[in-house]
Scaffold this motif. Structure first.
Motif, short mmCIF file in Angstrom:
data_model
loop_
_atom_site.label_atom_id
_atom_site.label_comp_id
_atom_site.label_asym_id
_atom_site.label_seq_id
_atom_site.Cartn_x
_atom_site.Cartn_y
_atom_site.Cartn_z
N GLY A 47 62.51 126.56 -36.05
CA GLY A 47 61.19 126.22 -36.56
C GLY A 47 60.52 125.04 -35.88
O GLY A 47 59.61 124.42 -36.46
N ASN A 48 60.94 124.71 -34.66
CA ASN A 48 60.36 123.54 -33.99
C ASN A 48 59.81 123.83 -32.59
O ASN A 48 59.51 122.92 -31.84
CB ASN A 48 61.38 122.40 -33.92
N GLU A 49 59.67 125.11 -32.26
CA GLU A 49 59.14 125.46 -30.94
C GLU A 49 57.73 124.90 -30.75
O GLU A 49 57.39 124.39 -29.67
CB GLU A 49 59.12 126.98 -30.74
N GLY A 50 56.90 124.98 -31.79
CA GLY A 50 55.54 124.46 -31.69
C GLY A 50 55.52 122.97 -31.44
O GLY A 50 54.75 122.47 -30.60
N SER A 51 56.36 122.24 -32.14
CA SER A 51 56.45 120.79 -31.94
C SER A 51 56.88 120.47 -30.52
O SER A 51 56.32 119.58 -29.86
CB SER A 51 57.44 120.17 -32.93
N ILE A 52 57.90 121.19 -30.04
CA ILE A 52 58.40 120.94 -28.68
C ILE A 52 57.32 121.22 -27.64
O ILE A 52 57.15 120.48 -26.68
CB ILE A 52 59.67 121.77 -28.42
N GLY A 53 56.56 122.29 -27.86
CA GLY A 53 55.47 122.61 -26.94
C GLY A 53 54.44 121.49 -26.87
O GLY A 53 54.00 121.09 -25.79
N ARG A 54 54.05 120.98 -28.02
CA ARG A 54 53.06 119.89 -28.05
C ARG A 54 53.63 118.62 -27.41
O ARG A 54 52.93 117.90 -26.68
CB ARG A 54 52.62 119.61 -29.49
N ILE A 55 54.91 118.35 -27.69
CA ILE A 55 55.54 117.14 -27.14
C ILE A 55 55.62 117.20 -25.62
O ILE A 55 55.28 116.24 -24.92
CB ILE A 55 56.95 116.97 -27.76
N LEU A 56 56.05 118.34 -25.09
CA LEU A 56 56.18 118.47 -23.64
C LEU A 56 54.82 118.39 -22.95
O LEU A 56 54.70 117.81 -21.87
CB LEU A 56 56.89 119.78 -23.29
N GLU A 57 53.81 118.97 -23.58
CA GLU A 57 52.46 118.91 -23.01
C GLU A 57 52.00 117.46 -22.87
O GLU A 57 51.31 117.09 -21.90
CB GLU A 57 51.49 119.69 -23.91
N LYS A 58 52.42 116.62 -23.80
CA LYS A 58 52.04 115.21 -23.79
C LYS A 58 52.97 114.37 -22.91
O LYS A 58 52.50 113.56 -22.10
CB LYS A 58 52.08 114.68 -25.23
N VAL A 59 54.28 114.57 -23.07
CA VAL A 59 55.26 113.67 -22.47
C VAL A 59 55.49 113.92 -20.98
O VAL A 59 55.66 112.97 -20.20
CB VAL A 59 56.60 113.75 -23.25
N LEU A 60 55.50 115.18 -20.56
CA LEU A 60 55.81 115.47 -19.15
C LEU A 60 54.89 114.73 -18.18
O LEU A 60 55.38 114.04 -17.27
CB LEU A 60 55.78 116.98 -18.89
N PRO A 61 53.56 114.83 -18.33
CA PRO A 61 52.71 114.09 -17.39
C PRO A 61 52.85 112.58 -17.49
O PRO A 61 52.73 111.87 -16.48
CB PRO A 61 51.29 114.55 -17.77
#
Length: 285
Positions: A47-61
């Protein structure tokens, strides 16, 4: 997918089971990526795929990283077994994780929404595998594999498909070895990846109190958790430590720097302990 599109699965990753707080997840993922982790392991049932997607979109760059720099694994929920559900659920996972592809998608469990003894599980396993194979051919999945599969389930899969799992992710620690399964996977070029390397939460204390584990951790001058991770890592078995403590995220990564001798590996590999602490796939037909 062509070989050029694939990348090697890291031997250590960030486990995210039971991590629902997006704030905590961001702290862990950011710290992990800063430390050197490049694999993030999730699942539809977490139940945390959405959170991970948002986090990676922010953190990777922010860290100067791109999608290609990391390896994302997710898993097909047992309730999504079968052609239609498997296909549609994977598309939803891609949307939640904000990515065009997954590096690895595993069938999480050999069973389904049916009872363990229901023959329909065989049909749904086959349909799921064929659906994932199609998604891989479309480029949405770079590799496919399984989790919690026994030799009997792997043999069955081999009987109808020429696409073997890239990975089998299973419970593995000094109190639950699965030596025959490990041997089978190695003979068939299936990568063996451990979960619950530190024991499941309700069993961890017993594993940590094992006097042989404590003695060997002291010998290598590391904490018990780092020793347990290094014990698997030294066998070329992938590990997925899970913690919400940022200092533990950093400490756990030290396991890659420690080599446990074969003699010390064998002490715990052949200790006649066989305690299953997580869900048991042996009952699934």
């Amino acid at each position: 997918m062509p070989d050029s599109a694939r990348k090697e699965m890291p031997m250590i990753g960030i486990g995210t089971w039971e991590m629902k707080s997006e704030v905590t997840l961001e702290d862990v993922i950011r710290t992990g990526l800063e430390t050197g982790y490049r694999l993030i392991d999730t699942a539809q049932v977490y139940g945390n795929e959405g959170s991970i997607g948002r986090i990676l979109e922010k953190v990777l760059p922010e860290l100067g990283l791109t999608r290609e720099d990391i390896f994302i694994t997710s898993k097909l929920s047992p309730s999504n077994a079968g052609v239609k559900k498997a296909t549609s659920s994977v598309i939803k996972s891609l949307e939640k994780l904000k990515t065009d592809y997954l590096d690895l998608l595993l069938i999480h469990w050999p069973g389904s929404r049916l009872k363990s003894e229901d023959e329909g599980n065989r049909i749904l396993r086959r349909e799921s595998w064929e659906a994932l194979t199609d998604l891989m051919q479309q480029g949405k999945l770079r590799e496919i594999g399984v989790s919690n599969f026994e030799v009997k389930h792997l043999e069955e899969l081999k009987s109808f498909s020429n696409v073997l799992p890239a990975v089998n992710q299973v419970e593995f620690h000094p109190h639950f070895h699965q030596i025959e399964l490990l041997k089978y996977c190695r003979e068939n070029q299936i990568k063996f990846q451990a979960y619950s390397s530190l024991g499941s939460p309700n069993y961890r204390e017993k594993l940590f109190e094992d006097h042989q584990v404590q003695r060997l951790a002291k010998k290598y001058d590391v904490s018990v958790p780092v020793f347990l991770l290094a014990w698997a890592y030294s066998q070329k078995i992938g590990v997925l430590p899970r913690t919400s403590n940022k200092s533990h995220v950093i400490e756990n990564y030290n396991c890659i720097k420690i080599h446990i001798s074969q003699e010390d590996i064998d002490i715990l590999l052949y200790n006649d302990k066989e305690k299953k602490t997580c869900w048991d796939p042996r009952v699934v037909i």
